[in-house]
Structures are given as structure tokens and as C-alpha cells.
Design an enzyme around this catalytic site. Structure first.
Site, PDB file in Angstrom:
ATOM      1  N   ASP A 146      41.398  43.379  38.758  1.00  0.00           N
ATOM      2  CA  ASP A 146      40.432  42.699  39.622  1.00  0.00           C
ATOM      3  C   ASP A 146      39.258  43.624  39.871  1.00  0.00           C
ATOM      4  O   ASP A 146      39.181  44.712  39.286  1.00  0.00           O
ATOM      5  CB  ASP A 146      41.078  42.247  40.936  1.00  0.00           C
ATOM      6  CG  ASP A 146      40.547  40.894  41.396  1.00  0.00           C
ATOM      7  OD1 ASP A 146      39.338  40.809  41.690  1.00  0.00           O
ATOM      8  OD2 ASP A 146      41.324  39.919  41.446  1.00  0.00           O
ATOM      9  N   HIS A 167      35.555  38.758  38.365  1.00  0.00           N
ATOM     10  CA  HIS A 167      36.540  39.703  38.913  1.00  0.00           C
ATOM     11  C   HIS A 167      36.750  40.866  37.954  1.00  0.00           C
ATOM     12  O   HIS A 167      37.879  41.350  37.779  1.00  0.00           O
ATOM     13  CB  HIS A 167      37.860  38.998  39.220  1.00  0.00           C
ATOM     14  CG  HIS A 167      37.804  38.097  40.426  1.00  0.00           C
ATOM     15  ND1 HIS A 167      37.773  38.589  41.715  1.00  0.00           N
ATOM     16  CD2 HIS A 167      37.759  36.743  40.531  1.00  0.00           C
ATOM     17  CE1 HIS A 167      37.716  37.574  42.569  1.00  0.00           C
ATOM     18  NE2 HIS A 167      37.695  36.437  41.876  1.00  0.00           N
ATOM     19  N   GLU A 183      36.063  32.125  40.118  1.00  0.00           N
ATOM     20  CA  GLU A 183      35.019  32.794  40.900  1.00  0.00           C
ATOM     21  C   GLU A 183      34.150  33.720  40.046  1.00  0.00           C
ATOM     22  O   GLU A 183      34.046  34.917  40.302  1.00  0.00           O
ATOM     23  CB  GLU A 183      35.675  33.570  42.052  1.00  0.00           C
ATOM     24  CG  GLU A 183      36.436  32.648  43.003  1.00  0.00           C
ATOM     25  CD  GLU A 183      37.224  33.382  44.065  1.00  0.00           C
ATOM     26  OE1 GLU A 183      37.446  32.795  45.148  1.00  0.00           O
ATOM     27  OE2 GLU A 183      37.654  34.525  43.829  1.00  0.00           O
ATOM     28  N   TRP A 186      44.467  25.628  42.383  1.00  0.00           N
ATOM     29  CA  TRP A 186      44.455  26.231  43.713  1.00  0.00           C
ATOM     30  C   TRP A 186      43.364  25.622  44.582  1.00  0.00           C
ATOM     31  O   TRP A 186      43.549  25.432  45.777  1.00  0.00           O
ATOM     32  CB  TRP A 186      44.297  27.754  43.611  1.00  0.00           C
ATOM     33  CG  TRP A 186      42.917  28.240  43.291  1.00  0.00           C
ATOM     34  CD1 TRP A 186      42.344  28.317  42.056  1.00  0.00           C
ATOM     35  CD2 TRP A 186      41.928  28.707  44.224  1.00  0.00           C
ATOM     36  NE1 TRP A 186      41.055  28.804  42.146  1.00  0.00           N
ATOM     37  CE2 TRP A 186      40.777  29.059  43.467  1.00  0.00           C
ATOM     38  CE3 TRP A 186      41.901  28.873  45.611  1.00  0.00           C
ATOM     39  CZ2 TRP A 186      39.619  29.561  44.060  1.00  0.00           C
ATOM     40  CZ3 TRP A 186      40.749  29.362  46.197  1.00  0.00           C
ATOM     41  CH2 TRP A 186      39.628  29.704  45.433  1.00  0.00           C
ATOM     42  N   ASP A 224      49.132  34.812  51.897  1.00  0.00           N
ATOM     43  CA  ASP A 224      48.474  35.974  52.498  1.00  0.00           C
ATOM     44  C   ASP A 224      47.728  35.610  53.777  1.00  0.00           C
ATOM     45  O   ASP A 224      47.135  36.481  54.418  1.00  0.00           O
ATOM     46  CB  ASP A 224      47.526  36.652  51.503  1.00  0.00           C
ATOM     47  CG  ASP A 224      46.723  35.662  50.671  1.00  0.00           C
ATOM     48  OD1 ASP A 224      47.352  34.856  49.972  1.00  0.00           O
ATOM     49  OD2 ASP A 224      45.478  35.701  50.712  1.00  0.00           O
ATOM     50  N   GLU A 274      44.389  41.805  49.532  1.00  0.00           N
ATOM     51  CA  GLU A 274      43.225  42.452  50.141  1.00  0.00           C
ATOM     52  C   GLU A 274      43.583  43.015  51.517  1.00  0.00           C
ATOM     53  O   GLU A 274      43.151  44.112  51.882  1.00  0.00           O
ATOM     54  CB  GLU A 274      42.066  41.464  50.302  1.00  0.00           C
ATOM     55  CG  GLU A 274      41.392  41.081  48.996  1.00  0.00           C
ATOM     56  CD  GLU A 274      41.911  39.761  48.468  1.00  0.00           C
ATOM     57  OE1 GLU A 274      43.093  39.449  48.711  1.00  0.00           O
ATOM     58  OE2 GLU A 274      41.130  39.049  47.796  1.00  0.00           O
TER      59      GLU A 274
END
Length: 472
Positions: A123, A190, A254, A321, A349, A385
Site C-alpha cells: 500500500d 495505493h 481508489e 465493498w 476496523d 491504519e
């Protein structure tokens, strides 16, 4: 009997017996992963199965029905999975999860009859796959200067790679538990960590740093560069040498197009290809990787952001997702396959005041207007994260991962109250593995607390400077 996941059919009596004999029988009339367990009055245990996975799952069920005196109920259990793909994902790019901790999680997931481990290894904030072909990835790409996630700052350099020996150890550990390890090398976005080693693969060719905080970054691979596809495919070739899996995850989420929009090479390249938009341009690049890996016998999984480009290869499997995404629905109805990981149900998360256990359990693996045959299975992800220790990792995953396991395996889910009762019975198995479970006071929170939960999350993790930079 309180078995998780709930068997397809279970008939049992109140009579308890000690095991006198255990027999195994291969039954070719059964399907893959299917099994039956019969325990008679004399304590004879007969396990029938089609393949070794079925035998293994029967053993996991037996662990749960044996009481503290090592007695079993007289019973007959007939069981097979709802979905062939039952996955969990660990993000080891942002924060490195120790090998021993990964094994603990694998043991728990095996008991829950998960059969896919999606290992997120790259990432913006770090590269975790040891490369012998490109050793610069092990140094420049693997280490960030410091860590500044949320409001937690650590000024020390952070990072390392998992060695090939460690990764092969995990592959073998999973194989013994009938779990396939699916590596992820996320492209074309990413990729800040990758571009820190190979800035020449970006549009500008300028120096890129491994990112130190959370976010979506504009540093992406330049599809117009001749070496981009070649280098990426060479890295995937090395990844495939370590991971003999059917699937490889290539990301696709993304990926901002800002650099492509101002890159004359990309503009010319798009024109030559006759592509109408940047989503199609992204998929042009990803389709090249899919084609390359297909020749190696690999099926590629992509996040459903990639479905926005109508030219995504039908050989891809889309991981859903982003919810209510029409492009994903069109892809599925056009013959594509889906793995469901809906954000507001399955992303573990986020706290229980944002995604309570009953929310996770309530998800029905059906999408209105989408062919149900397109759904290959379910996956529960956890991103790191804001998770930098084992206890937090475990309590965020469990018991929500148990709810996903129930939906992924069982065709006849019980009421939420019955499920909670079974979770309480299952918790000691996690304790035996040394896994912390969120206290019941946490996971029984109401969905009505979500707005406050989001406010708490933002207040805890987002500084004012970060919010301002994200808006720009």
C-alpha cells in the site's frame, strides 16, 4: 448443540456418550467440503466426507460438541457450505502483524470454516513482500520515515518485509487448515511505496515518498510508460512463485486520475487506444495484468471501483465493498462474479458503535436485481491504519468475523438472539487460542449510536490539519 457455523441439518438426543471408536469414510456422493457426522449410542463416531477439507470441517464441528467431560451427544449432522469462497483479509501494509499473531487468527478462522486468507501486502504506507528480483523494494519501499496515523505520532522509522521463508510458512500453515492464501499487490493506485523505489513508473518521474499517514494519494502508476506493465508483471511473477493460490488480488481501488489528466503521454496514449475516460484507461492497464496472470493459471480479484470502467475483463472477480454500485451490478449481470464485503456491514476496523454485531449478522448475501449465481462468496476485511497492536486487532475482528462465518457457511441462519447465545459458547475456543474478544457491552451496541460513533471516530483519528488537507 451450539455449533458455529450452524450445520445444514443436525438431529441429536440428550444422551451423552464417550468416544469409543472413530471411523472415516470417503463418500463420493457428497460434494466438495461436505461432511456428515454420526455418533451412536455405543460411542462410535463415523465421519463421512468427499474430500480432505470435508473431513477437516467435521473435526472442527466435533471440537464444539464435546463437553467439558469429553462426552458427545448422540447425533447425526449433515453439513455443507452455502458459499465456496469464505474469506478474511488482514492489512499488513499499514501496520505489520507478527507471524505468530497471523497464525492465531488463522487458527480461529479455520475453526469457523473460512477457506481464504486475503493478505494485503502492499500500500502507500509500506511494502511487505520480500523481492529478490527487485531488492530496492525491501529497503526503500518497505520503510516509512515515521508514522502519523490519526492523532498518534511515532517519529521512528517503521517497516520491514515478510521474508519469503515467512510467507511460505504461512502458506503451508494455511494449507494444513484448508485455507488458500491470496496475496494482494494493489495497483495502479495505493502505490506510493512502490513508486518510492521506481519513480520512473509515475507520470512525472519525480521522487515519491512512502506515505506516513492514512489517505488516498495521487501517486499512481503511469500506464503510458513502456516499463510500467513489464515491471508490474515481473513483480507478480515473483509473487506467484511464493503463493501457489488459484487467486491473486490486484487491487484497483481508489486510483485518482489527477496525474493522468495532466500527463501528455497518458493523453496521447488514451487517444491512440480510443478510450473515453480514465476509468477505462485504468482498466486497460489492469486488463494487461489480468491477461498476463491468466496465462499463469491465475484468476484475478479486483475491488469494485474497477467496475466503473465498462471495459473491465470478464475474467476478473469483483470484490464488492462500495455498496449500491450500479456498475458492479451491471458487471455481475453481464456474467461477472462477485465477492461480497459490504463496507457498512463487514469492515471490522470501525468501532462497534459504527458497525455493531447485529448489523454484521443482519447482512443477507443477496443484491436486489443481481443474479444470485454471480455471488461466489463473502469476505470480512480489517484495515490497520488505526490498529497497531494485537489486542485491538482481535477485539475488532471478534465476534464480528463469527457473524460473517455464519452467513458464509450456513444456509439456515438462526435468530440474532440465538446467535449471540452461541457466540458466548464459542468464546472459550478463542480464549484457548489466546485471542481477545470484544466484551459483550461493546458488541451489543445499537445501530442508533452510529452518528455518535462516527463523531467519536473522526475526533479520535482526524486532526484539523488532516481534514483540511483531505478537502483540498
Amino acid at each position: 448443540m451450539k455449533i458455529i457455523p450452524t450445520p445444514e441439518k443436525a438431529v441429536y438426543s440428550s444422551k451423552l456418550v464417550s468416544e469409543k471408536e472413530r471411523q472415516y469414510l470417503i463418500d463420493t456422493s457428497l460434494l466438495k467440503e461436505e461432511y456428515t457426522v454420526k455418533i451412536d449410542d455405543e460411542g462410535k463416531v463415523l465421519i463421512s466426507y468427499y474430500d480432505e477439507a470435508g473431513r477437516f470441517y467435521a473435526e472442527q464441528t466435533l471440537k464444539q460438541i464435546k463437553n467439558e467431560k469429553n462426552l458427545y451427544p448422540v447425533c447425526k449432522i449433515e453439513d455443507s457450505p452455502h458459499f465456496s469462497y469464505r474469506g478474511f483479509m488482514l492489512d499488513c501494509a499499514r501496520h505489520i502483524i507478527p507471524i505468530d499473531e497471523i497464525k492465531k487468527i488463522i487458527d480461529a478462522m479455520a475453526l469457523l470454516k473460512f477457506n481464504r486468507f486475503h493478505w494485503h501486502l502492499t500500500d502507500d504506507q509500506g511494502w511487505r513482500f520480500e523481492s529478490e528480483k527487485f531488492p530496492i523494494l525491501n529497503t526503500v519501499s518497505a520503510v516509512r520515515e515515521y508514522s502519523d496515523f490519526g492523532k498518534t505520532y511515532d517519529g521512528s522509522p517503521y517497516g520491514r518485509v515478510y521474508t519469503k521463508a515467512e510467507m511460505r510458512e504461512i502458506v503451508e500453515y494455511c494449507k494444513e487448515r484448508f485455507i488458500e492464501v491470496i496475496p494482494e499487490f494493489d495497483i495502479p493506485g495505493h502505490t506510493s511505496a512502490l513508486l518510492a523505489a521506481f519513480p520512473e513508473l509515475s507520470c512525472s518521474g519525480l521522487k515519491v515518498k512512502v506515505k506516513t499517514h492514512q489517505g488516498i494519494f495521487k501517486d499512481v502508476i503511469c500506464p503510458a510508460k513502456e516499463d510500467s506493465l513489464k515491471t508490474i508483471c515481473e513483480i507478480f511473477d515473483e509473487i506467484c512463485e511464493v503463493f501457489p493460490s488459484e487467486y491473486v488480488h490486484i487491487g484497483g481501488d481508489e486510483a485518482p486520475s489527477r496525474h493522468w489528466e495532466s500527463c501528455p503521454d497518458c493523453q496521447q496514449h488514451m487517444k491512440e487506444l480510443g478510450l473515453e475516460n480514465y476509468k477505462e484507461y485504468q482498466n486497460y492497464f489492469m486488463n494487461g495484468v489480468i491477461e498476463h496472470l491468466s496465462k499463469k493459471g491465475k484468476a484475478c480479484i479486483v475491488w469494485n471501483d474497477a467496475a466503473a470502467g465498462k471495459n473491465l475483463s470478464k475474467d476478473a472477480i469483483v470484490q464488492y465493498w462500495k455498496e449500491n454500485d450500479k456498475a458492479t451490478f451491471e458487471f455481475a449481470n453481464g456474467g461477472g462474479r462477485l465477492i461480497l464485503s459490504p463496507f457498512t456491514y463487514y469492515y471490522t476496523d470501525y468501532g462497534y458503535d459504527i458497525t455493531p454485531l447485529n448489523r454484521t449478522y443482519s447482512f443477507t448475501p443477496e443484491i436486489k436485481g443481481v443474479n444470485s449465481d454471480s455471488i461466489s462468496g463473502l469476505e470480512v476485511p480489517i484495515w490497520t491504519e488505526y490498529i497497531d497492536n494485537d489486542e485491538t486487532l482481535e477485539t475488532m475482528l471478534f465476534p464480528r468475523a463469527i457473524a460473517v462465518a455464519e452467513t458464509a457457511w450456513s444456509k439456515n441462519k438462526k435468530s440474532y438472539a440465538e446467535f449471540c447465545d452461541k457466540v458466548n459458547s464459542f468464546t472459550p475456543f478463542l480464549e484457548e487460542l489466546g485471542i481477545e474478544t470484544a466484551p459483550q457491552s461493546e458488541w451489543t451496541k445499537s445501530r442508533a449510536q452510529m452518528p455518535i460513533g462516527w463523531l467519536r471516530f473522526v475526533n479520535k483519528n482526524y486532526s484539523l490539519d488532516y481534514i483540511k488537507s483531505a478537502i483540498k
